[in-house]
Design an enzyme around this catalytic site. Sequence first.
Site, PDB file in Angstrom:
ATOM      1  N   GLY A   1      -3.288  14.100   4.852  1.00  0.00           N
ATOM      2  CA  GLY A   1      -3.658  12.527   4.691  1.00  0.00           C
ATOM      3  C   GLY A   1      -4.633  12.216   5.336  1.00  0.00           C
ATOM      4  O   GLY A   1      -5.374  13.221   6.202  1.00  0.00           O
ATOM      5  N   LEU A   2      -5.003  10.858   5.473  1.00  0.00           N
ATOM      6  CA  LEU A   2      -6.270  10.449   6.048  1.00  0.00           C
ATOM      7  C   LEU A   2      -6.235  10.834   7.457  1.00  0.00           C
ATOM      8  O   LEU A   2      -7.083  11.251   7.993  1.00  0.00           O
ATOM      9  CB  LEU A   2      -5.807   8.737   6.103  1.00  0.00           C
ATOM     10  CG  LEU A   2      -6.796   7.972   7.190  1.00  0.00           C
ATOM     11  CD1 LEU A   2      -8.319   8.025   6.480  1.00  0.00           C
ATOM     12  CD2 LEU A   2      -6.505   6.494   6.674  1.00  0.00           C
TER      13      LEU A   2
ATOM     14  N   GLY B   1      -4.290  12.962   9.323  1.00  0.00           N
ATOM     15  CA  GLY B   1      -4.117  14.566   9.349  1.00  0.00           C
ATOM     16  C   GLY B   1      -5.430  15.102   9.294  1.00  0.00           C
ATOM     17  O   GLY B   1      -6.033  16.073  10.192  1.00  0.00           O
TER      18      GLY B   1
ATOM     19  N   TYR C   1       9.602  -0.688   5.396  1.00  0.00           N
ATOM     20  CA  TYR C   1       8.741   0.448   6.020  1.00  0.00           C
ATOM     21  C   TYR C   1       8.825   0.006   7.542  1.00  0.00           C
ATOM     22  O   TYR C   1       8.670   0.974   8.336  1.00  0.00           O
ATOM     23  CB  TYR C   1       7.346   0.041   5.545  1.00  0.00           C
ATOM     24  CG  TYR C   1       6.291   0.870   5.967  1.00  0.00           C
ATOM     25  CD1 TYR C   1       6.065   2.511   5.704  1.00  0.00           C
ATOM     26  CD2 TYR C   1       5.365   0.637   6.879  1.00  0.00           C
ATOM     27  CE1 TYR C   1       5.101   3.248   6.423  1.00  0.00           C
ATOM     28  CE2 TYR C   1       4.394   1.478   7.623  1.00  0.00           C
ATOM     29  CZ  TYR C   1       4.390   2.728   7.259  1.00  0.00           C
ATOM     30  OH  TYR C   1       3.481   3.452   7.868  1.00  0.00           O
TER      31      TYR C   1
ATOM     32  N   THR D   1      -4.179   0.431  14.690  1.00  0.00           N
ATOM     33  CA  THR D   1      -4.433  -0.795  13.853  1.00  0.00           C
ATOM     34  C   THR D   1      -4.853  -0.406  12.372  1.00  0.00           C
ATOM     35  O   THR D   1      -4.583   0.792  12.091  1.00  0.00           O
ATOM     36  CB  THR D   1      -5.483  -1.465  14.076  1.00  0.00           C
ATOM     37  OG1 THR D   1      -6.611  -0.787  14.885  1.00  0.00           O
ATOM     38  CG2 THR D   1      -4.631  -2.469  15.536  1.00  0.00           C
TER      39      THR D   1
ATOM     40  N   VAL E   1      -6.348   1.899   9.797  1.00  0.00           N
ATOM     41  CA  VAL E   1      -6.817   3.080  10.072  1.00  0.00           C
ATOM     42  C   VAL E   1      -7.890   3.323   8.501  1.00  0.00           C
ATOM     43  O   VAL E   1      -7.216   2.950   7.443  1.00  0.00           O
ATOM     44  CB  VAL E   1      -6.080   4.403  10.166  1.00  0.00           C
ATOM     45  CG1 VAL E   1      -6.968   5.454  10.323  1.00  0.00           C
ATOM     46  CG2 VAL E   1      -5.091   3.953  11.103  1.00  0.00           C
TER      47      VAL E   1
ATOM     48  N   LYS F   1     -13.677  -0.055  -5.293  1.00  0.00           N
ATOM     49  CA  LYS F   1     -14.095  -1.300  -6.053  1.00  0.00           C
ATOM     50  C   LYS F   1     -15.709  -1.495  -6.104  1.00  0.00           C
ATOM     51  O   LYS F   1     -16.172  -1.605  -7.207  1.00  0.00           O
ATOM     52  CB  LYS F   1     -13.491  -2.504  -5.686  1.00  0.00           C
ATOM     53  CG  LYS F   1     -11.909  -2.668  -6.020  1.00  0.00           C
ATOM     54  CD  LYS F   1     -11.569  -3.999  -5.590  1.00  0.00           C
ATOM     55  CE  LYS F   1     -10.192  -4.259  -5.887  1.00  0.00           C
ATOM     56  NZ  LYS F   1      -9.555  -5.372  -5.680  1.00  0.00           N
TER      57      LYS F   1
ATOM     58  N   TRP G   1      -9.379  -9.187  -3.705  1.00  0.00           N
ATOM     59  CA  TRP G   1      -7.970  -9.695  -3.779  1.00  0.00           C
ATOM     60  C   TRP G   1      -7.652 -10.755  -2.559  1.00  0.00           C
ATOM     61  O   TRP G   1      -7.936 -10.308  -1.606  1.00  0.00           O
ATOM     62  CB  TRP G   1      -6.836  -8.949  -4.043  1.00  0.00           C
ATOM     63  CG  TRP G   1      -6.759  -8.222  -5.170  1.00  0.00           C
ATOM     64  CD1 TRP G   1      -7.699  -8.417  -6.135  1.00  0.00           C
ATOM     65  CD2 TRP G   1      -6.103  -6.982  -5.535  1.00  0.00           C
ATOM     66  NE1 TRP G   1      -7.275  -7.376  -7.168  1.00  0.00           N
ATOM     67  CE2 TRP G   1      -6.239  -6.755  -6.899  1.00  0.00           C
ATOM     68  CE3 TRP G   1      -4.928  -6.372  -4.696  1.00  0.00           C
ATOM     69  CZ2 TRP G   1      -5.712  -5.415  -7.297  1.00  0.00           C
ATOM     70  CZ3 TRP G   1      -4.338  -5.303  -5.443  1.00  0.00           C
ATOM     71  CH2 TRP G   1      -4.727  -5.117  -6.569  1.00  0.00           C
TER      72      TRP G   1
ATOM     73  N   ARG H   1      -8.465  -8.362  10.622  1.00  0.00           N
ATOM     74  CA  ARG H   1      -7.908  -7.228  10.864  1.00  0.00           C
ATOM     75  C   ARG H   1      -9.066  -6.561  11.909  1.00  0.00           C
ATOM     76  O   ARG H   1     -10.111  -6.766  11.896  1.00  0.00           O
ATOM     77  CB  ARG H   1      -8.015  -6.523   9.686  1.00  0.00           C
ATOM     78  CG  ARG H   1      -7.130  -6.485   8.453  1.00  0.00           C
ATOM     79  CD  ARG H   1      -5.592  -6.606   8.918  1.00  0.00           C
ATOM     80  NE  ARG H   1      -4.831  -7.221   7.714  1.00  0.00           N
ATOM     81  CZ  ARG H   1      -4.200  -8.512   7.713  1.00  0.00           C
ATOM     82  NH1 ARG H   1      -4.532  -9.396   8.708  1.00  0.00           N
ATOM     83  NH2 ARG H   1      -3.275  -8.832   6.824  1.00  0.00           N
TER      84      ARG H   1
END
Length: 316
Positions: A13-14, A16, A138, A166, A168, A189, A203, A210
């Site tokens: 994943g991101l 890893g 979660y 925070t 990532v 997008k 959205w 953030r």
Amino acid sequence: MAKKIILVTGGTGLVGQAIRIVSEQNKRDDEEFYFASSKDADLTDVEQTRALFDRVKPTHVIHLAAMVGGLFRNLKYNLDFLRNNLRINDNVLHTAFEHKCEKVVSCLSTCIFPDKTTYPIDETMVHNGPPHDSNFGYSYAKRMIDVQNKGYNTQHGCKFTSVIPTNVFGPYDNFNLEDGHVLPGLIHKAFVAKRDKTPLVIWGTGKPLRQFIYSLDLARLMLWVLHEYEETQPIILSVGEEDEVSIQTAAELVCQGMGFEGELIFDTTRSDGQFKKTASNAKLRKYLPDFKFTTIDQAIKETCEWFVTKHETARK
């Protein structure tokens, strides 16, 4: 010196992939990494988890694997997020204990913090009230890692700890338009809007704030935690409060990084989620006062370039 065998769950994943890149850039002769993916084992299944540990024989674990999704997927499947993540975490931590692993570093998330709180949030506030209702499943599952770490430490003396990054982002993220996180979603997008010469629709109002951390910076910090950090209590890995940006600013940086010069439209019929979750990195700065984060404009530019190059194969 005995060789460390470091099992990284969720290794493709991101985060890893970022740990793979950084560990290869700073190779140590006494370390060998094994990056496990869901193809190696279904970590919700205790027997498959044990088989993975039997095969790899890790001395250390970086636990990243989780069932994850963006705001809208969380809203729909809160119970699934709770049950699957509780199973994954219990299987990984207990199997690490059974294998007498020297250290486990698990990855939490700032969404675990109480919804109603004072800012900035810090590591002492994790359990001070219920998390935001949008992703309570979660969040509670991730909180329980902190509780289990304390249990394994007090009852068995295990060096199990956790980090709280925070927001990532970076190469190898999930760029899915429906349930990806905010920045990769914006990058995808913007890519489509530029290609199709259409407006970029964001959205929500664009007003929420953030703190974004580049995955390669997070990877460097997580390897520091693995090597140097001795506390059981979690540590927030984040840029400073002064580096918080609005979704609108992030979108404008994505437009720059993608070379998109069309119209920005804010779809205010969509939920904003939490307005802010400002985290303090004072504890990190106490340990690492001189750590240099990649600037957000540079990190977004690099991620946009990666996505354009890898568009065909990127997760989306």
